[in-house]
Design an enzyme around this catalytic site. Structure first.
Site, PDB file in Angstrom:
ATOM      1  N   CYS A 120      -5.672   1.467  11.000  1.00  0.00           N
ATOM      2  CA  CYS A 120      -6.662   1.046  12.000  1.00  0.00           C
ATOM      3  C   CYS A 120      -7.686   2.111  12.365  1.00  0.00           C
ATOM      4  CB  CYS A 120      -5.951   0.567  13.263  1.00  0.00           C
ATOM      5  SG  CYS A 120      -4.958  -0.907  13.013  1.00  0.00           S
TER       6      CYS A 120
ATOM      7  N   HIS B 215       0.843  -1.196   0.000  1.00  0.00           N
ATOM      8  CA  HIS B 215       0.000   0.000   0.000  1.00  0.00           C
ATOM      9  C   HIS B 215       0.880   1.249   0.000  1.00  0.00           C
ATOM     10  CE1 HIS B 215      -3.550  -2.420   1.632  1.00  0.00           C
ATOM     11  NE2 HIS B 215      -4.038  -1.779   0.601  1.00  0.00           N
TER      12      HIS B 215
END
Length: 269
Positions: A256, A159
């Site tokens: 997260c 990513h």
């Protein structure tokens, strides 16, 4: 440039099935996530904490499900089809509970993971990876027309925000490794603004979270050399977290949570 002050964060607790994603010590991962959520609250955010879904091992990585900017939520189309239900859950929360305007991606060929979308406060860079394609990058550009949007090629299995992230207003944090430096060069070539860079010797240290004047980075136990760089170069508040278990299956700190600014009071879920 004055940075955006976030008011809210959406997070999701860790399911037992998370341990199927690698050699993960589940109880330690849960402790790390609890400390992460606690720190977000200490920094003044109203944290909306979603329950774990055992059918979704990666549901803790909420960043991939939406791109939030200027009070609008672009719902992503994750490159991994097994994550579609995660998107449905987050869409329902953002729309029904948080009352955010939702933008959907109409192009069925589009692939977009939030972990590939870097917003600098001035423009977007979208990593083209295993999980995000050109059509996904075009969807970001269409959803947020006020900002330039540039696709940037990254390695298939990485990513964009595992390589570069924002470490403060107009400051890009980047690893010293060859792959990260090549991506930084591509960004600098296309950027509409000249950013400062903060280069860290350990590539895993490059994923940081800048929240309302505080830089959150990984602990000295995990990134000893990079912690020295942060201490020398960063002249505002810093907090550290252990992310060893969570990072085994995600990019790290950014993955997260979904951060956003909401102008109205929202009831806790």
């Amino acid at each position: 440039m004055a940075s955006l002050k976030y008011t809210h964060a959406v997070v999701c607790r860790i399911p037992l099935s998370f341990r199927t994603r690698g050699e993960i010590e589940l109880e330690e991962a849960k402790r790390q996530h609890e400390a992460y959520v606690r720190l977000l609250r200490e920094l003044g955010l109203d944290v909306i904490e979603l329950p774990p879904d055992e059918s979704l091992p990666e549901c803790v990585f909420v960043e991939d499900t939406a791109v939030l900017c200027n009070g609008i939520a672009l719902i992503t189309r994750p490159g991994s089809p097994t994550r579609t239900k995660e998107v449905e859950t987050i869409r329902a929360v953002l729309k029904k509970e948080l009352d955010l305007p939702i933008v959907e991606i109409g192009d069925e060929s589009a692939k977009l993971d939030g972990g590939d979308v870097l917003f600098t406060g001035r423009e977007f860079f979208v990593g083209l990876s295993e999980w995000t394609n050109e059509a996904g990058a075009r969807a970001v550009a269409a959803a947020f027309p006020d900002f330039p949007c540039t696709p940037v090629k990254v390695a298939e299995s990485t990513h964009l925000k595992a390589l570069v992230s924002m470490a403060g207003p107009d400051v890009i944090c980047v690893g010293a490794g060859k792959t990260a430096q090549e991506v930084l060069k591509r960004i600098e070539r296309e950027a509409t603004f000249s950013y400062q860079t903060l280069t860290v010797p350990e590539d895993i240290a490059a994923n940081v979270l800048y929240v309302n004047g505080t830089l959150i980075h990984r602990s000295v136990d995990e990134i000893p050399e990079s912690c020295k760089v942060f201490a020398e170069r960063v002249d505002f508040a810093r907090r550290t977290l252990n992310m060893s278990e969570l990072a085994k299956a995600g990019s790290g700190l950014t993955s997260c949570c979904l951060l956003f600014r909401h102008t109205r009071h929202i009831r806790s879920l």
